[in-house]
Design an enzyme around this catalytic site. Structure first.
Site, PDB file in Angstrom:
ATOM      1  N   ASP A  13      67.709 -14.985 -48.355  1.00  0.00           N
ATOM      2  CA  ASP A  13      67.664 -16.073 -47.372  1.00  0.00           C
ATOM      3  C   ASP A  13      66.283 -16.273 -46.758  1.00  0.00           C
ATOM      4  OD1 ASP A  13      70.399 -16.369 -47.807  1.00  0.00           O
ATOM      5  OD2 ASP A  13      70.914 -14.978 -46.202  1.00  0.00           O
ATOM      6  N   LYS A  16      63.878 -19.332 -50.105  1.00  0.00           N
ATOM      7  CA  LYS A  16      63.463 -19.488 -51.521  1.00  0.00           C
ATOM      8  C   LYS A  16      63.770 -20.884 -52.041  1.00  0.00           C
ATOM      9  CE  LYS A  16      66.120 -16.145 -52.680  1.00  0.00           C
ATOM     10  NZ  LYS A  16      66.504 -15.706 -51.348  1.00  0.00           N
ATOM     11  N   GLY A  40      72.771 -18.698 -51.902  1.00  0.00           N
ATOM     12  CA  GLY A  40      72.926 -19.980 -51.218  1.00  0.00           C
ATOM     13  C   GLY A  40      71.540 -20.476 -50.879  1.00  0.00           C
ATOM     14  N   HIS A  41      71.077 -21.468 -51.619  1.00  0.00           N
ATOM     15  CA  HIS A  41      69.718 -21.974 -51.429  1.00  0.00           C
ATOM     16  C   HIS A  41      69.789 -23.370 -50.832  1.00  0.00           C
ATOM     17  CE1 HIS A  41      68.173 -19.094 -54.823  1.00  0.00           C
ATOM     18  NE2 HIS A  41      68.721 -18.467 -53.804  1.00  0.00           N
ATOM     19  N   GLN A 224      68.739 -13.802 -54.090  1.00  0.00           N
ATOM     20  CA  GLN A 224      68.798 -12.562 -53.323  1.00  0.00           C
ATOM     21  C   GLN A 224      67.385 -12.131 -52.896  1.00  0.00           C
ATOM     22  OE1 GLN A 224      71.025 -12.691 -56.405  1.00  0.00           O
ATOM     23  NE2 GLN A 224      72.193 -13.680 -54.800  1.00  0.00           N
TER      24      GLN A 224
HETATM   25  P1  GDP Z   1      67.289 -18.917 -49.520  1.00  0.00           P
HETATM   26  O1  GDP Z   1      68.584 -18.287 -49.845  1.00  0.00           O
HETATM   27  O2  GDP Z   1      66.148 -17.969 -49.630  1.00  0.00           O
HETATM   28  O3  GDP Z   1      67.029 -20.191 -50.281  1.00  0.00           O
HETATM   29  O4  GDP Z   1      67.355 -19.333 -47.977  1.00  0.00           O
HETATM   30  P2  GDP Z   1      68.595 -20.087 -47.264  1.00  0.00           P
HETATM   31  O5  GDP Z   1      68.627 -21.491 -47.734  1.00  0.00           O
HETATM   32  O6  GDP Z   1      69.829 -19.284 -47.400  1.00  0.00           O
HETATM   33  O7  GDP Z   1      68.174 -19.976 -45.744  1.00  0.00           O
HETATM   34  C1  GDP Z   1      66.981 -20.503 -45.274  1.00  0.00           C
HETATM   35  C2  GDP Z   1      67.307 -21.585 -44.213  1.00  0.00           C
HETATM   36  O8  GDP Z   1      66.114 -21.866 -43.487  1.00  0.00           O
HETATM   37  C3  GDP Z   1      67.725 -22.904 -44.822  1.00  0.00           C
HETATM   38  O9  GDP Z   1      68.659 -23.527 -43.973  1.00  0.00           O
HETATM   39  C4  GDP Z   1      66.426 -23.726 -44.865  1.00  0.00           C
HETATM   40  O10 GDP Z   1      66.669 -25.109 -44.781  1.00  0.00           O
HETATM   41  C5  GDP Z   1      65.752 -23.240 -43.625  1.00  0.00           C
HETATM   42  N1  GDP Z   1      64.292 -23.246 -43.670  1.00  0.00           N
HETATM   43  C6  GDP Z   1      63.486 -22.950 -44.711  1.00  0.00           C
HETATM   44  N2  GDP Z   1      62.186 -22.985 -44.309  1.00  0.00           N
HETATM   45  C7  GDP Z   1      62.204 -23.302 -42.998  1.00  0.00           C
HETATM   46  C8  GDP Z   1      61.195 -23.453 -42.012  1.00  0.00           C
HETATM   47  O11 GDP Z   1      60.001 -23.295 -42.249  1.00  0.00           O
HETATM   48  N3  GDP Z   1      61.609 -23.747 -40.728  1.00  0.00           N
HETATM   49  C9  GDP Z   1      62.916 -23.915 -40.398  1.00  0.00           C
HETATM   50  N4  GDP Z   1      63.229 -24.181 -39.149  1.00  0.00           N
HETATM   51  N5  GDP Z   1      63.889 -23.780 -41.322  1.00  0.00           N
HETATM   52  C10 GDP Z   1      63.544 -23.466 -42.589  1.00  0.00           C
HETATM   53  P1  IMO Z   2      70.185 -15.775 -51.476  1.00  0.00           P
HETATM   54  O1  IMO Z   2      69.825 -16.127 -52.900  1.00  0.00           O
HETATM   55  C1  IMO Z   2      71.481 -12.869 -48.541  1.00  0.00           C
HETATM   56  C2  IMO Z   2      74.091  -9.651 -49.947  1.00  0.00           C
HETATM   57  C3  IMO Z   2      75.502  -9.659 -49.410  1.00  0.00           C
HETATM   58  C4  IMO Z   2      75.779  -8.161 -49.397  1.00  0.00           C
HETATM   59  C5  IMO Z   2      75.089  -7.692 -50.659  1.00  0.00           C
HETATM   60  C6  IMO Z   2      76.000  -7.560 -51.865  1.00  0.00           C
HETATM   61  O2  IMO Z   2      70.820 -16.897 -50.734  1.00  0.00           O
HETATM   62  O3  IMO Z   2      69.018 -15.183 -50.780  1.00  0.00           O
HETATM   63  P2  IMO Z   2      77.150  -9.321 -53.484  1.00  0.00           P
HETATM   64  O4  IMO Z   2      78.113 -10.434 -53.199  1.00  0.00           O
HETATM   65  O5  IMO Z   2      75.874  -9.766 -54.123  1.00  0.00           O
HETATM   66  O6  IMO Z   2      77.776  -8.177 -54.220  1.00  0.00           O
HETATM   67  O7  IMO Z   2      76.771  -8.737 -52.033  1.00  0.00           O
HETATM   68  O8  IMO Z   2      74.069  -8.630 -50.938  1.00  0.00           O
HETATM   69  N1  IMO Z   2      73.649 -10.899 -50.597  1.00  0.00           N
HETATM   70  C7  IMO Z   2      72.833 -11.792 -50.036  1.00  0.00           C
HETATM   71  N2  IMO Z   2      72.303 -11.831 -48.797  1.00  0.00           N
HETATM   72  N3  IMO Z   2      71.177 -13.824 -49.436  1.00  0.00           N
HETATM   73  C8  IMO Z   2      71.688 -13.789 -50.680  1.00  0.00           C
HETATM   74  O9  IMO Z   2      71.336 -14.671 -51.657  1.00  0.00           O
HETATM   75  C9  IMO Z   2      72.590 -12.754 -51.020  1.00  0.00           C
HETATM   76  N4  IMO Z   2      73.283 -12.431 -52.135  1.00  0.00           N
HETATM   77  C10 IMO Z   2      73.921 -11.290 -51.869  1.00  0.00           C
HETATM   78  O10 IMO Z   2      75.553 -10.219 -48.118  1.00  0.00           O
HETATM   79  O11 IMO Z   2      75.127  -7.566 -48.303  1.00  0.00           O
HETATM   80 MG    MG Z   3      70.468 -17.991 -49.028  1.00  0.00          MG
END
Ligand code: GDP
Ligand code: IMO
Ligand code: MG
Length: 429
Positions: A13, A16, A40-41, A224
Site C-alpha cells: 500500500d 504502487k 489493491g492498487h 504487496q
Molecule cells: P498500493 O497498493 O501500493 O497501490 O497502494 P494503495 O492504492 O493500496 O494505497 C495508497 C492510497 O494512497 C491510494 O488511495 C492512493 O490513491 C493514495 N495516494 C497515493 N499517492 C498519494 C499521495 O501522494 N497523496 C495522497 N494524499 N494520497 C496518495
Molecule cells: P498491495 O499490492 C498490504 C498482507 C495481508 C496480511 C499478509 C498475508 O495493495 O500493496 P495474504 O492474503 O497475502 O496471504 O495476506 O499480507 N497483504 C497486504 N498488505 N497491501 C497488499 O497488497 C497486501 N497483500 C497482502 O494484510 O498481513
Molecule cells: Mg494496496
C-alpha cells in the site's frame, strides 16, 4: 532493452498503483509478476477512482499491453469481474490489451475456504490475511498439485481438476468442523470464467522476451511489499510470494540483464495491515491523524478488505533494508502531503536491541518485537504542498525530510507524490 521493476519498499500500500500509472506513461508493456487479488492498487484518473486487484495499473494507459505473469496466482472469477468493472468505466479490455500466462496458477474455491480455515486454526496467532486464498494457492503450486491458467483450455479436464481440489479441501474442512463446499455450485462460475479467459491465454515469457528484444519498454508492477516477502519479510507474518525485485525475474521469465531501473515505492510514513511486528506503530493521536478518518479514498483503510491500517513514523531501518534487498536505484516517496502540519516529524534511524544499536531489522519476530526504534526528530512544515510540482515549490523542511530519507537509505529520491491525482508529483531534478 530496458525493463523497470517497481516494488513496494514497505508493507504494501505504498502507492504502487499510482506510481505504476505514472511510469506506464513511458512503457509499452506493464506486467504483474506476483501475488493475486490480495493486492489493491488505487489509481485516480480525472474524477474516477480505479481499484485494481489483479489487472496491472498500466491498463489505464491506452498504448500499454498488460501481462499477468506466471508468478501470479489468479482467481479467474474475480478477474472476469474486475474486467467487467473496468470496462463499465470505459476501458475496453481485449486480448490486444491483456495477456494471461498459461503458467500462472489459479486460485480455486478450495483455496479460499482453506485460507479461512487456516486463519481460524491459528487463533490468536492469525496472520490477518486478505482471505483471497493466496497462501493455499501457492502451497499447491510448490506442492506440485496446482491448477494452472493453461488448464482452462479444456473445460472438461478443468472441471475434473477443480472437483478434485474441492474434494480434498472438503476433507480438511470436515475435520475442522467447518461447512464443506458444494462442488457443483462452486465450479459453475469457474467454467464460465474459463471460457471468457481462453482468448487471453499466452506464453507470456516468450511474449515479453520478444518485445524486449524488439526494444519495447517493460514495467514490472510489483504487488504487496518487501516486508511481506516470504523470504525477506517478517516471517510468518508475510504473504506467500516474492514481491521483491528477484520475484520479478522468476515471476515473468526474464533475465536480470534487461533490468536497468529498480524503483522502490515508499510511503512517507509507515503503514501495515494485518498482524506482525511494526516497530514504529503509533497507537495514539498521531497514528490516528496519519490514518485519516476514512472519509477520503486515500485514507489508510485497506483497498481490498477495508481494514484500518496500522500507522506510524517512517522506519528508515526497514526502508534501508528494502532498498538493499531490491537493489533499488531510486526511491519514490508518496503521500508527503499527509505530513503537512506536524510541528515535528520523526524517523526511526536505528533500533536498540538488547543494549546495542542496529542498522538493519533482526531476523526473528521475537527480536523485532523487542527492538526499540531510535528516532531522529526533524522540523515539520505547515504549508499545503499538494500543489507543488518542482523541488523549489516545497518548503525547506520538506526538502530536508526527503534528503534525510535518501541519505539514511543510501538511495536517491528523484520523485515524490503530494496527492493522489496523476499530476500531483514533484520532480526534484
Ligand atoms: P498500493 O497498493 O501500493 O497501490 O497502494 P494503495 O492504492 O493500496 O494505497 C495508497 C492510497 O494512497 C491510494 O488511495 C492512493 O490513491 C493514495 N495516494 C497515493 N499517492 C498519494 C499521495 O501522494 N497523496 C495522497 N494524499 N494520497 C496518495
Ligand atoms: P498491495 O499490492 C498490504 C498482507 C495481508 C496480511 C499478509 C498475508 O495493495 O500493496 P495474504 O492474503 O497475502 O496471504 O495476506 O499480507 N497483504 C497486504 N498488505 N497491501 C497488499 O497488497 C497486501 N497483500 C497482502 O494484510 O498481513
Ligand atoms: Mg494496496
Amino acid at each position: 532493452m530496458p525493463a523497470t521493476i517497481l516494488v513496494g519498499a514497505q508493507w504494501g500500500d505504498e502507492g504502487k498503483g499510482r506510481i505504476a500509472d505514472w511510469l506506464a506513461m513511458d512503457s509499452d508493456v506493464v506486467a504483474r509478476y506476483g501475488g493475486g487479488d490480495n493486492a489493491g492498487h488505487t489509481v485516480y484518473v480525472g474524477q474516477q477512482v480505479f481499484k485494481l486487484h489483479t489487472i496491472p495499473s498500466g491498463i489505464l494507459r491506452e498504448q500499454v499491453m498488460c501481462v499477468l505473469g506466471n508468478g501470479m496466482v489468479v482467481n479467474p472469477v474475480n478477474l472476469v469481474k474486475e474486467m467487467d468493472q473496468i470496462q463499465a468505466k470505459g476501458v475496453i479490455i481485449t486480448p490486444e490489451r491483456l495477456l494471461l500466462s498459461t503458467r500462472a496458477h489459479l486460485i480455486t474455491p478450495a483455496h479460499i475456504a482453506l485460507d479461512a480455515a487456516s486463519e481460524k486454526a491459528r487463533g490468536a496467532g492469525a496472520i490477518g490475511t486478505t482471505l483471497r486464498g493466496i497462501g493455499p494457492a501457492y502451497l499447491d503450486k510448490t506442492g506440485r498439485k496446482g491448477i494452472r491458467a493453461g488448464d482452462m483450455v479444456n473445460l472438461e479436464d478443468f472441471a475434473d481438476a477443480l472437483q478434485r481440489s474441492i474434494q480434498e479441501a472438503n476433507e480438511v474442512l470436515a475435520r475442522q468442523d467447518i461447512k464443506v463446499l458444494d462442488a457443483d455450485a462452486a465450479i459453475a462460475p469457474y467454467l464460465d470464467a474459463a471460457a471468457r479467459l481462453q482468448p487471453f491465454l499466452a506464453d507470456t515469457a516468450v511474449y515479453l522476451n520478444r518485445r524486449l528484444k524488439a526494444g519495447a519498454r517493460v514495467l514490472c508492477e510489483g504487488a504487496q511489499g518487501t516486508l511481506l516477502d516470504v523470504d525477506h519479510g517478517s516471517y510468518p507474518f508475510v504473504t506467500s510470494s516474492s514481491p521483491t525485485a528477484g520475484g520479478a525475474l522468476t515471476g515473468l521469465g526474464i533475465g536480470p540483464g534487461v533490468v536497468d531501473r529498480v524503483v522502490g515505492a515508499a510511503k512517507s510514513f509507515s503503514t501495515r495491515v494485518g498482524a506482525g511486528p511494526m516497530p514504529t506503530e503509533l497507537n495514539d493521536a498521531i497514528g490516528d491523524r496519519l490514518r485519516g478518518t476514512g472519509e477520503r479514498f486515500w485514507d489508510e483503510y485497506g483497498t481490498t478488505t477495508g481494514r484500518p491500517r496500522r500507522c506510524g513514523w517512517l522506519d528508515a531501518v526497514m526502508l534501508r533494508y528494502a532498498a538493499q534487498i531490491n537493489g533499488c536505484t531510486e526511491l519514490v516517496l508518496t503521500k508527503l502531503d499527509i505530513l503537512s502540519g506536524f510541528d515535528e516529524l520523526k524517523i526511526a534511524v536505528a533500533y536498540r536491541l538488547d543494549g546495542q544499536e542496529i542498522a538493519y531489522p533482526p531476523t526473528t519476530n521475537a527480536e523485532l518485537e523487542r527492538a526499540e526504534p531510535v528516532y531522529e526528530t526533524l522540523p515539520g512544515w505547515s504549508e499545503d504542498i499538494s500543489g507543488a510540482r518542482r523541488g523549489a515549490d516545497l518548503p525547506e523542511a520538506a526538502r530536508n525530510y526527503i534528503r534525510r530519507v535518501a541519505d539514511l537509505c543510501g538511495t536517491p529520491v528523484y520523485t515524490v507524490s503530494v496527492g493522489p491525482e496523476r499530476d500531483q508529483l514533484v520532480h526534484l531534478t
